[in-house]
Scaffold this active site. Structure first.
Site, PDB file in Angstrom:
ATOM      1  CG  HIS A   1      -1.813   1.125   1.275  1.00 35.57           C
ATOM      2  ND1 HIS A   1      -1.195   2.249   2.082  1.00 35.57           N
ATOM      3  CD2 HIS A   1      -2.936   1.707   0.823  1.00 35.57           C
ATOM      4  CE1 HIS A   1      -2.178   3.206   1.957  1.00 35.57           C
ATOM      5  NE2 HIS A   1      -3.196   2.820   1.168  1.00 35.57           N
TER       6      HIS A   1
ATOM      7  NE  ARG B   1      32.429   0.115 -16.260  1.00 35.49           N
ATOM      8  CZ  ARG B   1      31.911   1.137 -16.343  1.00 35.49           C
ATOM      9  NH1 ARG B   1      30.357   1.163 -16.215  1.00 35.49           N
ATOM     10  NH2 ARG B   1      32.592   2.273 -16.948  1.00 35.49           N
TER      11      ARG B   1
ATOM     12  NE  ARG C   1      34.917  -4.242 -19.041  1.00 35.17           N
ATOM     13  CZ  ARG C   1      35.152  -3.187 -18.389  1.00 35.17           C
ATOM     14  NH1 ARG C   1      35.935  -2.316 -18.912  1.00 35.17           N
ATOM     15  NH2 ARG C   1      35.114  -3.166 -16.970  1.00 35.17           N
TER      16      ARG C   1
ATOM     17  CB  SER D   1      39.884   6.808 -23.300  1.00 35.28           C
ATOM     18  OG  SER D   1      38.841   6.957 -22.518  1.00 35.28           O
TER      19      SER D   1
ATOM     20  CB  CYS E   1      33.036   1.788 -23.856  1.00 31.57           C
ATOM     21  SG  CYS E   1      34.321   0.590 -23.655  1.00 31.57           S
TER      22      CYS E   1
END
Length: 815
Positions: free
Chosen positions: A424, A514, A590, A714, A763
């Site tokens: 509720h 991930r 990945r 990167s 990414c």
């Protein structure tokens, strides 16, 4: 009077009969007449019509007295509301049931007895003529009585239902919604009970109740009768099923979460005490209330009901455990109503609430919604204390029921000890648009009246009560003004519980899902400790440290005889949740990229992980997967992803290999993957490689012959190009993805991928953090950028501008 009957049976009713039998009964009749032929089971029964209610009021001359009692009502004066409501209910309860009406109810109940056996146990439920409308939820405003037996009791509780048209909460709700008290009437359902007190029951929605995501069925359930789930007295089991691939014949159970289910409501020992509460057994608490087949069957029924009504639905289900009357183990639908929160919500804007600080966590529970609220706590243990509540306070209580609604609308947030996300308190707070945390178990003990608190529902599934008033901001995004771009703007996602909400942002899929968060939070155990569990258990008899570890693993893996299955199921469900949220767009998953020091932090990790001086460039990524010491653990990952694609039907999942140092390593990993059910090209499976090591750039042509695409990481590419440890503060000032050497690497690999006709994206964090870096990537012609959710809209706007400028430059050069 003759043309408006007092009694109508379910097979005489359709949804067009709301004015005569109310929303609940009209819906039961509609399903009974139209959906039982599609295999949905609904217990039979009859409606005492709104005409019967009107006749009752008229015969007892109650109209004028009720009108006079309500004259000058102020619903904000809670004490006055309670006084007037009590007076009206007393008038109705002390009136006489007209003989003609009593006789018709008795005849109908006796006929039900001819079907189910003498004096059948029935549910007597109120059904108001203004309830269950698409834009107003009157659910729970009136009363329900369970396990009612015998003619006299049925007549008595029908009258109690008539009186419940004037509960305090119903009066208050009608005033707030602008309904005239005298144009709303009451019908009553008398329906054969399902003996779920000997089995289980619960509630399901044909969407995600938090985000409004439409492609799932969300099911909750507990042992015993369903009232405890609705009222929030138990923390139920929770299940998610993905609708699109269920329709294709797959078995897409995206999530199964065990609730504590510490009590259950069962039949009482006498007609004067028809119900009683009992504690559940340890085995019941450790067991799901539904099998996988039952979960899928309920989800199929939910889809049929939703498609019939053409809108999201809120449905109550029950499983029979008797066998004498309606069939052992059979599932039934006992109610269905339109879902009202997301049905009327404006979807054009997406709001992101963000804390601008943090505070001490006082307690946690299940988050309802994704907002932040704050104020002074007001702890109220009993509904009799609601008149003390002040507007803008945070309501803290054990649980709420409809009697609390007059003050809930004044709260800045709600926190309860008990309840799941369909109780509720959760339903009402969603409708009111205020943050709520349910099932904390300890809120009323640790929070004190007057304490300043912040209620944070922005962290996914877990809601946090923080000490103090923490500053926060709200970003409101107009989704209609976000442009399309040629460069795909994808998203980095790691937390499955946030995926349904994040998928509402404009996106082109997931460029990086991930596994680390799922393994760390949902599993928390080293995979090899699960694989070797039986051996560890034997050794634990002589080793205290191992005994402690075995106990911790057993507590986390309740219900799993084969502990390795726990890893596969939990990982598959986490990935499945993300893949479903973005389906049918690509979701690039990945494979695990824990370093040895991170793996060592998992339960049992100390047994299997080496100590490395520099784990950042040690035994991680691809080099683990084909190593005989780790291959059995990697096999579990492969099996989990194969389950997502093959069993759940989520073939939008692609696989990405991290930290792959040489093309030869890529070949070895691909061979191991194939061994455990992930073959590149089979059923459309694409396999990508992370481009995060200089060798990935230098040998890009060779990698392109093995893989379907690249994703530039990167962060690692910067550290390895510049030869620095990104975890070391001593050289942090040199770390910059925009260094010319790094940019040269990125430009070169994009050119090679284009020449080799391979997809290439990024990414890493750089385009999320630096707008000029995002512009550089567009200039290089990158296919996609995968960004953190909080930067996805602003980066899309930036990319759109850059693409426009590049197009204009091309046009000028042509001239």
């Amino acid at each position: 009077m003759a043309d408006k009957p007092f009694i109508l049976w379910f097979d005489q009713i359709t949804y067009s009969d709301v004015p005569l039998v109310g929303g609940k009964n009209a819906s039961l009749g509609e399903m009974y007449t139209k959906l039982t032929q599609k295999g949905i089971k609904i217990p039979y029964g009859f409606a005492v019509t709104a005409e019967a209610y009107r006749y009752f009021i008229k015969e007892n001359h109650l109209d004028d007295e009720i009108k006079n009692t309500l004259k000058g009502l102020d619903t904000h004066n809670v004490e006055d509301l309670m006084k007037r409501g009590k007076k009206i209910r007393s008038l109705i309860l002390h009136a006489k049931m007209p003989p003609k009406l009593a006789e018709e109810i008795a005849k109908a109940y006796e006929r039900l007895g001819e079907i189910y056996g003498k004096d059948p146990d029935v549910a007597v439920r109120s059904s108001a003529t203004a309830e269950d409308l698409p834009d107003a939820s009157f659910a729970g405003q009136q009363e329900t009585y369970l396990n009612v037996r015998g003619v006299d009791n049925v007549i008595k509780y029908v009258q109690h239902c008539f009186a419940s048209l004037f509960t305090d909460r119903a009066i208050s709700y009608r005033e707030d919604k602008g309904f005239d008290h005298f144009s709303v009437y009451l019908s009553v359902a008398v329906q054969k009970m399902v003996r779920s007190d000997k089995a289980s029951s619960g509630v399901m929605f044909t969407l995600d109740t938090e985000s409004g995501f439409r492609d799932v069925v969300y099911i909750t359930g507990s042992w015993g009768l369903g009232e405890y789930v609705v009222q929030g007295k138990v923390n139920p089991d929770e299940f998610y099923v993905f609708k699109p691939t269920l329709k294709l014949g797959f078995r897409p159970i995206l999530s199964k979460k065990l609730g504590s289910k510490d009590i259950k409501l069962v039949y009482g020992d006498s007609p004067s005490k028809p119900l009683k509460s009992v504690k559940t057994t340890p085995q019941e608490r450790a067991t799901f209330v539904l099998t996988d087949d039952e979960i899928l069957k309920l989800a199929e029924w939910a889809i049929i009901i939703e498609e019939h009504y053409g809108r999201p639905m809120d449905i109550e289900w029950a499983k029979d455990g008797d066998g004498k009357e309606v069939g052992t183990g059979e599932l039934f639908i006992v109610q269905a109503r339109p879902e009202t929160v997301h049905a009327i919500k404006e979807q054009r804007f997406y709001e992101i609430y963000k804390l601008k600080g943090d505070g001490k966590v006082l307690c946690t529970g299940k988050a309802v919604g994704s907002k932040i609220g704050q104020g002074k706590a007001r702890v109220i243990m009993d509904v009799s204390g609601i008149s003390e509540f002040q507007a803008g306070e945070v309501l803290v209580t054990t649980m709420t029921d409809p009697d609390w609604e007059p003050i809930m609308k004044k709260a800045s947030a709600i926190v309860t000890d008990k309840g799941g996300r369909t109780c509720h308190a959760a339903i009402v707070s969603r409708e009111l648009g205020i943050p709520c945390i349910v099932g904390t178990e300890i809120a009323t003990k640790v929070l004190k009246t007057g304490m300043e608190v912040t209620i944070d529902c922005t962290q996914g599934e877990e809601g946090r009560v923080l000490e103090g008033l923490i500053p926060f901001e709200v970003e409101r995004i107009d989704l209609e003004n976000v442009p399309k771009t040629k460069t795909q703007i994808m998203m980095n996602v790691g937390i499955p519980e946030q995926a349904f909400s994040q998928a509402q942002l404009p996106n082109d899929g997931v460029g990086l899902a991930r596994l680390e968060f799922i393994i760390g939070s949902h599993i928390g155990i080293h995979p090899l400790a699960l694989i070797n569990f039986d051996e560890l258990k034997k050794q634990a008899e002589k080793d205290k440290r191992l005994a402690k570890l075995v106990k911790a693993i057993e507590e986390r893996t309740v219900g799993y005889e084969n502990k390795a299955d726990f890893f596969v199921d939990k990982l598959a469900q986490g990935v499945g949740m993300i893949a479903a949220a973005f389906y049918p767009k690509d979701v690039i998953v990945r494979l695990s990229d824990f370093k040895s020091n991170e793996y060592a932090n998992l339960l049992g990790g100390f047994l299997y992980e080496p100590e490395e001086h520099n784990p950042m460039i040690g035994w991680r990524g691809a080099s683990r997967y084909y190593d005989p010491k780790f291959e059995p653990a990697f096999a579990l990952e492969c099996k989990a992803l194969a389950k997502v694609r093959n069993e759940m039907g989520l073939t939008n999942v692609k696989v990405m290999i991290p930290f792959c140092r040489t093309p030869e390593e890529g070949v070895k990993v691909m061979s191991i993957m194939e061994k455990y059910g992930l073959k590149r090209g089979e059923n459309g499976l694409e396999v990508y490689v992370m481009c995060e090591i200089p060798s990935n750039v230098v040998l890009a042509e060779e990698f392109a012959k093995i893989f379907d695409g690249f994703s530039i990481g990167s962060n690692d590419l910067t550290q390895l190009t510049l030869g620095l440890d990104r975890d070391s503060e001593l050289v942090a000032h040199l770390y910059d993805e925009r260094n010319p050497a790094v940019k040269k690497m990125i430009k070169e690999v994009i050119e090679t991928a284009k020449r080799m006709k391979r997809k290439i994206g990024i990414c890493g964090q750089a385009p999320s953090d630096f707008p000029d870096f995002a512009e550089f990537l567009v200039e290089c012609g990158i296919d996609s950028m995968s960004l953190t959710p909080d930067t996805i809209v602003k980066t899309r706007l930036l990319v759109a501008e850059k693409e426009k400028a590049l197009q204009a430059d091309k046009g000028r050069k042509k001239k």
